[in-house]
Design a protein around this motif. Structure first.
Motif, PDB file in Angstrom:
ATOM      1  N   ILE A  51      -5.165  -2.517   6.597  1.00 61.84           N
ATOM      2  CA  ILE A  51      -5.524  -1.959   5.303  1.00 61.84           C
ATOM      3  C   ILE A  51      -6.747  -2.693   4.780  1.00 61.84           C
ATOM      4  O   ILE A  51      -6.861  -3.918   4.930  1.00 61.84           O
ATOM      5  CB  ILE A  51      -4.330  -2.056   4.317  1.00 61.84           C
ATOM      6  N   GLY A  55      -7.527  -1.434  -0.446  1.00 65.51           N
ATOM      7  CA  GLY A  55      -6.397  -0.558  -0.194  1.00 65.51           C
ATOM      8  C   GLY A  55      -6.786   0.896   0.015  1.00 65.51           C
ATOM      9  O   GLY A  55      -5.921   1.743   0.221  1.00 65.51           O
ATOM     10  N   THR A  58      -6.519   2.925   5.333  1.00 66.16           N
ATOM     11  CA  THR A  58      -5.455   2.385   6.180  1.00 66.16           C
ATOM     12  C   THR A  58      -5.633   2.896   7.600  1.00 66.16           C
ATOM     13  O   THR A  58      -6.225   3.961   7.827  1.00 66.16           O
ATOM     14  CB  THR A  58      -4.064   2.785   5.664  1.00 66.16           C
ATOM     15  N   THR A  69       4.314   2.405   7.126  1.00 63.97           N
ATOM     16  CA  THR A  69       3.356   2.499   6.037  1.00 63.97           C
ATOM     17  C   THR A  69       2.928   1.099   5.628  1.00 63.97           C
ATOM     18  O   THR A  69       3.770   0.249   5.331  1.00 63.97           O
ATOM     19  CB  THR A  69       3.961   3.211   4.819  1.00 63.97           C
ATOM     20  N   SER A  71       0.833  -1.287   2.937  1.00 64.51           N
ATOM     21  CA  SER A  71       0.356  -1.289   1.554  1.00 64.51           C
ATOM     22  C   SER A  71       0.085  -2.736   1.162  1.00 64.51           C
ATOM     23  O   SER A  71       0.423  -3.662   1.895  1.00 64.51           O
ATOM     24  CB  SER A  71       1.383  -0.649   0.623  1.00 64.51           C
TER      25      SER A  71
END
Length: 128
Positions: A51, A55, A58, A69, A71
């Motif tokens: 990432i 942000g 990705t 996922t 983050s």
């Protein structure tokens, strides 16, 4: 000195979910791109996800796309890896990586050599 500390690894059953965390600290770390790699017995270190600092962007390995996922919490310099529908092939030591880059576009995120800092790893074991 920059320290990356992973947490959250444990043994689970196939189909379960797990969330890994990695906290970055150190006076010289001003924030940058962060990522996850994994290493299974007998295999090299493989890219999982990355990432950008903001942000915005990705990146995922094909093998985890749609199930994992990534983050981040920029305030705390923490990156997360939410892993859903885990399968036995996900069994590995998961390593957090970071660099000081603030570009929104990462160059070669899957290349382990591009990352400046590494954590000690956290074990994830998925049983069938």
């Amino acid at each position: 000195q920059v320290q990356l500390v992973e947490s959250g690894g444990r043994s689970v059953q196939a189909g379960d979910s797990l969330r890994l965390s990695c906290a970055a600290s150190g006076r010289t770390f001003r924030g940058g791109a962060m990522g996850w790699f994994r290493e299974a017995p007998g295999k090299g270190r493989q890219f999982v996800a990355a990432i950008s600092w903001s942000g915005t962007n990705t990146y995922y390995a094909d093998s985890v796309k749609g199930r994992f996922t990534i983050s981040r919490d920029n305030f705390g310099n923490t990156v997360y890896l939410q892993m859903d529908r885990l399968i036995p092939d996900d069994t590995a030591v998961y390593y957090c990586a970071a660099d000081g880059g603030r570009s929104p576009n990462l160059q070669a995120p899957s290349d382990a050599a591009r990352w400046d800092y590494w954590g000690q790893g956290t074990q994830v074991t998925v049983s069938s």
